[in-house]
Scaffold this motif. Structure first.
Motif, PDB file in Angstrom:
ATOM      1  N   GLY A 105       0.826  -1.197   0.000  1.00 21.51           N
ATOM      2  CA  GLY A 105       0.000   0.000   0.000  1.00 21.51           C
ATOM      3  C   GLY A 105       0.860   1.245   0.000  1.00 21.51           C
ATOM      4  O   GLY A 105       1.924   1.295  -0.626  1.00 21.51           O
ATOM      5  N   ILE A 106       0.453   2.257   0.753  1.00 23.73           N
ATOM      6  CA  ILE A 106       1.224   3.497   0.810  1.00 23.73           C
ATOM      7  C   ILE A 106       2.588   3.291   1.458  1.00 23.73           C
ATOM      8  O   ILE A 106       3.494   4.099   1.286  1.00 23.73           O
ATOM      9  N   PHE A 107       2.739   2.189   2.218  1.00 27.46           N
ATOM     10  CA  PHE A 107       4.010   1.934   2.903  1.00 27.46           C
ATOM     11  C   PHE A 107       5.016   1.219   1.997  1.00 27.46           C
ATOM     12  O   PHE A 107       6.116   0.893   2.432  1.00 27.46           O
ATOM     13  N   GLY A 108       4.627   0.997   0.748  1.00 30.10           N
ATOM     14  CA  GLY A 108       5.551   0.397  -0.191  1.00 30.10           C
ATOM     15  C   GLY A 108       5.991   1.364  -1.273  1.00 30.10           C
ATOM     16  O   GLY A 108       6.717   0.990  -2.203  1.00 30.10           O
ATOM     17  N   GLU A 109       5.564   2.630  -1.145  1.00 28.39           N
ATOM     18  CA  GLU A 109       5.865   3.630  -2.171  1.00 28.39           C
ATOM     19  C   GLU A 109       7.134   4.420  -1.835  1.00 28.39           C
ATOM     20  O   GLU A 109       7.353   4.815  -0.689  1.00 28.39           O
ATOM     21  N   ASP A 110       7.936   4.657  -2.857  1.00 24.66           N
ATOM     22  CA  ASP A 110       9.129   5.530  -2.745  1.00 24.66           C
ATOM     23  C   ASP A 110      10.091   5.112  -1.644  1.00 24.66           C
ATOM     24  O   ASP A 110      10.704   5.959  -0.975  1.00 24.66           O
ATOM     25  N   LEU A 111      10.261   3.817  -1.440  1.00 25.56           N
ATOM     26  CA  LEU A 111      11.230   3.357  -0.450  1.00 25.56           C
ATOM     27  C   LEU A 111      12.599   3.186  -1.097  1.00 25.56           C
ATOM     28  O   LEU A 111      12.699   2.926  -2.290  1.00 25.56           O
ATOM     29  N   GLU A 113      16.022   1.514  -2.332  1.00 28.52           N
ATOM     30  CA  GLU A 113      16.217   0.208  -2.965  1.00 28.52           C
ATOM     31  C   GLU A 113      16.535  -0.861  -1.910  1.00 28.52           C
ATOM     32  O   GLU A 113      17.352  -0.660  -1.021  1.00 28.52           O
ATOM     33  N   GLY A 114      15.854  -1.979  -2.026  1.00 33.17           N
ATOM     34  CA  GLY A 114      16.078  -3.090  -1.104  1.00 33.17           C
ATOM     35  C   GLY A 114      15.210  -3.064   0.138  1.00 33.17           C
ATOM     36  O   GLY A 114      15.139  -4.047   0.878  1.00 33.17           O
ATOM     37  N   LYS A 115      14.524  -1.950   0.385  1.00 39.87           N
ATOM     38  CA  LYS A 115      13.668  -1.838   1.566  1.00 39.87           C
ATOM     39  C   LYS A 115      12.229  -2.231   1.222  1.00 39.87           C
ATOM     40  O   LYS A 115      11.682  -1.784   0.220  1.00 39.87           O
ATOM     41  N   LYS A 116      11.642  -3.047   2.084  1.00 43.25           N
ATOM     42  CA  LYS A 116      10.289  -3.544   1.845  1.00 43.25           C
ATOM     43  C   LYS A 116       9.304  -3.151   2.949  1.00 43.25           C
ATOM     44  O   LYS A 116       8.101  -3.324   2.793  1.00 43.25           O
ATOM     45  N   TRP A 117       9.824  -2.652   4.057  1.00 45.81           N
ATOM     46  CA  TRP A 117       8.991  -2.336   5.214  1.00 45.81           C
ATOM     47  C   TRP A 117       9.323  -0.951   5.755  1.00 45.81           C
ATOM     48  O   TRP A 117      10.451  -0.483   5.633  1.00 45.81           O
ATOM     49  N   VAL A 118       8.318  -0.339   6.412  1.00 46.41           N
ATOM     50  CA  VAL A 118       8.534   0.903   7.153  1.00 46.41           C
ATOM     51  C   VAL A 118       8.273   0.600   8.622  1.00 46.41           C
ATOM     52  O   VAL A 118       7.245   0.005   8.971  1.00 46.41           O
ATOM     53  N   ARG A 119       9.193   1.006   9.495  1.00 44.73           N
ATOM     54  CA  ARG A 119       9.066   0.716  10.921  1.00 44.73           C
ATOM     55  C   ARG A 119       8.677   1.959  11.712  1.00 44.73           C
ATOM     56  O   ARG A 119       9.206   3.039  11.505  1.00 44.73           O
ATOM     57  N   TYR A 120       7.706   1.769  12.622  1.00 50.12           N
ATOM     58  CA  TYR A 120       7.261   2.823  13.537  1.00 50.12           C
ATOM     59  C   TYR A 120       7.406   2.324  14.973  1.00 50.12           C
ATOM     60  O   TYR A 120       7.227   1.127  15.240  1.00 50.12           O
ATOM     61  N   PRO A 121       7.661   3.240  15.920  1.00 53.38           N
ATOM     62  CA  PRO A 121       7.592   2.854  17.333  1.00 53.38           C
ATOM     63  C   PRO A 121       6.125   2.832  17.758  1.00 53.38           C
ATOM     64  O   PRO A 121       5.382   3.796  17.528  1.00 53.38           O
ATOM     65  N   THR A 122       5.692   1.743  18.323  1.00 54.27           N
ATOM     66  CA  THR A 122       4.278   1.626  18.717  1.00 54.27           C
ATOM     67  C   THR A 122       4.162   0.852  20.011  1.00 54.27           C
ATOM     68  O   THR A 122       3.619  -0.246  20.033  1.00 54.27           O
ATOM     69  N   PRO A 232      10.708  -8.383  10.609  1.00 56.66           N
ATOM     70  CA  PRO A 232      11.362  -8.631   9.316  1.00 56.66           C
ATOM     71  C   PRO A 232      12.877  -8.475   9.446  1.00 56.66           C
ATOM     72  O   PRO A 232      13.368  -7.820  10.375  1.00 56.66           O
ATOM     73  N   PRO A 233      13.647  -9.059   8.533  1.00 60.64           N
ATOM     74  CA  PRO A 233      15.102  -8.903   8.568  1.00 60.64           C
ATOM     75  C   PRO A 233      15.498  -7.428   8.586  1.00 60.64           C
ATOM     76  O   PRO A 233      14.881  -6.597   7.923  1.00 60.64           O
ATOM     77  N   LYS A 234      16.527  -7.114   9.338  1.00 55.32           N
ATOM     78  CA  LYS A 234      16.923  -5.713   9.527  1.00 55.32           C
ATOM     79  C   LYS A 234      17.253  -4.995   8.215  1.00 55.32           C
ATOM     80  O   LYS A 234      17.012  -3.791   8.074  1.00 55.32           O
ATOM     81  N   ASP A 235      17.797  -5.719   7.248  1.00 50.85           N
ATOM     82  CA  ASP A 235      18.174  -5.057   5.998  1.00 50.85           C
ATOM     83  C   ASP A 235      16.985  -4.790   5.081  1.00 50.85           C
ATOM     84  O   ASP A 235      17.141  -4.194   4.019  1.00 50.85           O
ATOM     85  N   GLU A 236      15.779  -5.202   5.510  1.00 54.71           N
ATOM     86  CA  GLU A 236      14.591  -5.011   4.676  1.00 54.71           C
ATOM     87  C   GLU A 236      13.690  -3.867   5.154  1.00 54.71           C
ATOM     88  O   GLU A 236      12.737  -3.515   4.464  1.00 54.71           O
ATOM     89  N   TRP A 237      13.964  -3.287   6.309  1.00 56.02           N
ATOM     90  CA  TRP A 237      13.091  -2.223   6.794  1.00 56.02           C
ATOM     91  C   TRP A 237      13.865  -0.917   7.007  1.00 56.02           C
ATOM     92  O   TRP A 237      15.073  -0.905   7.154  1.00 56.02           O
ATOM     93  N   ILE A 238      13.090   0.169   7.025  1.00 58.15           N
ATOM     94  CA  ILE A 238      13.641   1.493   7.266  1.00 58.15           C
ATOM     95  C   ILE A 238      12.740   2.211   8.265  1.00 58.15           C
ATOM     96  O   ILE A 238      11.515   2.082   8.234  1.00 58.15           O
TER      97      ILE A 238
END
Length: 265
Positions: A105-111, A113-122, A232-238
């Motif tokens: 969805g919106i969390f997959g846009e304009d990331l 290269e190599g990043k698939k996830w967006v991380r938030y503190p919750t 998720p693996p650390k190298d896949e999220w930002i």
């Protein structure tokens, strides 16, 4: 003769009492729920959300698992299929150890290269992605909605609660116009007193923005199943704060389904 009959009646009553099957003790759903709060275990969830807004209808389905700790849900892994419904707009949401990872969805846009996830503190927001207003995994919520409901056939309970009263139980506080909004709900218990289904319907008037009717029907199965939720693996999220200022992503995430109402508009 009268004494003989009386003695026989007493003997017969005693015999019946000894041979009759014992009556089952009344179910205590709150106690049954708390017994499920064991680390490494959890429950499977399947939820269908239907929205009606301005004559348009949309449906989405969420499936996944909720993992328990000693006091309730501590982690979740949920997948969403469908468009146009209230919620986060992610196709998959993982909440674990104080962070939520969103994909699609919106969390997959304009990331990058190599990043698939967006991380938030919750911290404490372990059920993001679920749109069920009646959080039966909070013992005080379950106790209150059952107390306000009328038992029906089998172990089905139907009732109504205002947004204000529900928010007092599960927070954050909702007051004013929206606090008066009523939620019609149904809670179904299985043979062990555990919740097998929750359905809630609410109609909210946003004035010029229109009216939304939302119905969330949630089914819970495999209580006590062994469940492990991993990030998720650390190298896949930002992290969100590492994304540029021009991002259209929300700056923070809601803490529960109540605060997420209307986000899909």
């Amino acid at each position: 003769m009268k004494k003989i009959l009386t003695g026989a009646a007493i003997t017969l009553a005693a015999a019946v009492a000894m041979t009759a099957p014992a009556q089952a003790a009344p179910k205590d759903p709150v106690a049954a729920l708390k017994k499920q709060f064991v680390a490494g275990h959890g429950v499977r969830v399947s939820e269908t959300v239907k929205l009606e807004s301005d004559g348009q209808k949309s449906t989405a389905r969420t499936t996944g698992v909720l993992a328990f700790g000693k006091s309730g849900v501590v982690a979740s892994d949920l997948r969403l299929k469908g468009k146009g419904v209230a919620g986060l707009g992610a196709s998959r949401t993982i909440s674990v150890k104080g962070h939520t990872y969103l994909q699609g969805g919106i969390f997959g846009e304009d990331l990058p290269e190599g990043k698939k996830w967006v991380r938030y503190p919750t911290a404490g927001a372990s059920q993001l992605g679920v749109n069920q207003l009646i959080d039966v995994f909070q013992p005080k919520v379950l106790k209150a909605v059952l107390a306000k409901a009328k038992p029906g056939k089998g172990d089905v309970y139907r009732g109504t609660i205002t947004m204000k009263d529900l928010s007092k139980l599960s927070g954050p506080a909702v007051s004013g116009k929206f606090g008066k909004v009523k939620i019609d709900y149904l809670v179904d218990l299985d043979s062990r007193g555990l919740v097998s289904r929750v359905s809630s319907t609410v109609v909210m008037d946003f004035g010029l923005l229109g009216t939304i009717k939302s119905t969330a029907d949630s089914r819970y199965t495999a209580w006590g199943a062994r469940i492990t939720v991993k990030a998720p693996p650390k190298d896949e999220w930002i992290d969100f704060n590492e994304i540029g200022p021009d991002s259209n992503l929300p700056e923070s995430l809601p803490e529960d389904a109540i605060t997420s109402l209307g986000q899909g508009r």
